[in-house]
Design an enzyme around this catalytic site. Structure first.
Site, PDB file in Angstrom:
ATOM      1  N   GLU A  37       5.238  -9.121  13.909  1.00  0.00           N
ATOM      2  CA  GLU A  37       4.626  -9.472  15.194  1.00  0.00           C
ATOM      3  C   GLU A  37       5.091 -10.864  15.634  1.00  0.00           C
ATOM      4  O   GLU A  37       5.444 -11.077  16.785  1.00  0.00           O
ATOM      5  CB  GLU A  37       3.110  -9.421  15.052  1.00  0.00           C
ATOM      6  CG  GLU A  37       2.410  -9.197  16.370  1.00  0.00           C
ATOM      7  CD  GLU A  37       0.910  -9.030  16.184  1.00  0.00           C
ATOM      8  OE1 GLU A  37       0.476  -8.780  15.038  1.00  0.00           O
ATOM      9  OE2 GLU A  37       0.209  -9.170  17.190  1.00  0.00           O
ATOM     10  N   ARG A  89       0.826  -1.216   0.000  1.00  0.00           N
ATOM     11  CA  ARG A  89       0.000   0.000   0.000  1.00  0.00           C
ATOM     12  C   ARG A  89       0.851   1.254   0.000  1.00  0.00           C
ATOM     13  O   ARG A  89       0.432   2.316  -0.455  1.00  0.00           O
ATOM     14  CB  ARG A  89      -0.989  -0.018   1.169  1.00  0.00           C
ATOM     15  CG  ARG A  89      -2.098  -1.041   0.957  1.00  0.00           C
ATOM     16  CD  ARG A  89      -2.918  -1.207   2.204  1.00  0.00           C
ATOM     17  NE  ARG A  89      -2.141  -1.812   3.266  1.00  0.00           N
ATOM     18  CZ  ARG A  89      -2.354  -3.012   3.772  1.00  0.00           C
ATOM     19  NH1 ARG A  89      -3.331  -3.732   3.337  1.00  0.00           N
ATOM     20  NH2 ARG A  89      -1.588  -3.494   4.722  1.00  0.00           N
TER      21      ARG A  89
HETATM   22  P1  AMP Z   1       4.348  -2.787  11.860  1.00  0.00           P
HETATM   23  O1  AMP Z   1       5.617  -3.299  11.254  1.00  0.00           O
HETATM   24  O2  AMP Z   1       3.905  -3.563  13.068  1.00  0.00           O
HETATM   25  O3  AMP Z   1       4.400  -1.286  12.131  1.00  0.00           O
HETATM   26  O4  AMP Z   1       3.189  -3.042  10.801  1.00  0.00           O
HETATM   27  C1  AMP Z   1       3.000  -2.171   9.742  1.00  0.00           C
HETATM   28  C2  AMP Z   1       2.651  -2.876   8.463  1.00  0.00           C
HETATM   29  O5  AMP Z   1       1.651  -3.880   8.661  1.00  0.00           O
HETATM   30  C3  AMP Z   1       2.095  -1.883   7.465  1.00  0.00           C
HETATM   31  O6  AMP Z   1       2.666  -2.155   6.183  1.00  0.00           O
HETATM   32  C4  AMP Z   1       0.593  -2.090   7.507  1.00  0.00           C
HETATM   33  O7  AMP Z   1       0.043  -2.014   6.218  1.00  0.00           O
HETATM   34  C5  AMP Z   1       0.389  -3.475   8.120  1.00  0.00           C
HETATM   35  N1  AMP Z   1      -0.585  -3.475   9.252  1.00  0.00           N
HETATM   36  C6  AMP Z   1      -0.289  -3.706  10.561  1.00  0.00           C
HETATM   37  N2  AMP Z   1      -1.390  -3.651  11.328  1.00  0.00           N
HETATM   38  C7  AMP Z   1      -2.431  -3.365  10.504  1.00  0.00           C
HETATM   39  C8  AMP Z   1      -3.845  -3.140  10.696  1.00  0.00           C
HETATM   40  N3  AMP Z   1      -4.423  -3.208  11.904  1.00  0.00           N
HETATM   41  N4  AMP Z   1      -4.600  -2.835   9.605  1.00  0.00           N
HETATM   42  C9  AMP Z   1      -4.023  -2.746   8.372  1.00  0.00           C
HETATM   43  N5  AMP Z   1      -2.710  -2.945   8.126  1.00  0.00           N
HETATM   44  C10 AMP Z   1      -1.899  -3.251   9.168  1.00  0.00           C
END
Ligand code: AMP
Length: 182
Positions: free
Chosen positions: A102, A65
């Protein structure tokens, strides 16, 4: 931060899908925002609003995205666009970094010649949660000599600490709306 009416406008354009992709996760679906011409333009304008007149060499977008938003942002600020992709997708010689998800680790890549040492770069993705993805991208870009001006996201999930993690790396963070929880 954004004015409350604008934040509410953008929030209303985002679709919330409970328990996707797994139970307990509220998926923030920006396809509805992208499909709304006014909200899409407003989000792109607002993402780079703090840097009027600043020379930006490249906008880096994180798959997938971040490509849609980053492409629009790059056009807006007359910068080049650099894709940061999951491993194995880019055709030329790449540089790679492992980053934490995660659960577990993954790797992301960019072309070794995508950044010229000293390039001023803005990083773009749709959402920051734990910050693991964006932190990996910042480290990869810096490894190639980029000067990161900022990291911009439409959505912040502040309880997960990602924005704070980036600020601790001296990266200014711009987010437009925030949601509680995961
Ligand atoms: P992070 O590495 O944990 O900051 O996760 C960010 C990435 O995971 C981004 O590329 C987001 O598009 C996706 N992502 C994580 N959580 C969500 C959520 N609740 N809804 C949509 N996309 C998410």
């Amino acid at each position: 931060m954004m004015s409350p009416p604008l934040e509410n406008d953008l929030k209303a354009a985002i679709r919330n899908i409970p328990d996707y992709p797994k139970p307990g996760i509220m998926f923030r679906d920006i396809t509805t925002l992208l499909g709304n011409a006014r909200a899409f333009r407003r989000a792109v304008d607002e993402l780079v609003q703090p840097w009027p007149g600043t020379k930006i060499d490249k906008v880096a977008g994180i798959e997938a995205r971040g490509f849609i938003l980053g492409g629009a942002v790059a056009h807006q600020v007359s910068a080049g666009f650099v894709p940061i992709r999951k491993k194995g997708k880019l055709p030329h010689t790449t540089v790679r970094i492992a980053y934490s998800l995660e659960y577990g680790l993954d790797e992301m890549e960019m072309h070794e010649d995508a950044i010229v040492r000293g390039d001023k770069v803005i990083l773009v993705d749709d959402l920051i949660a734990t910050g693991g993805t964006a932190e990996g991208a910042v480290k990869l870009l810096r490894q190639m000599g980029a000067e990161i001006l900022a990291a911009c996201f439409i959505i912040d999930l502040p309880e997960l600490g990602g924005a704070a993690k980036l600020r601790a790396l001296d990266v200014p963070v711009r987010t437009l709306v925030s949601f509680e929880g995961h």
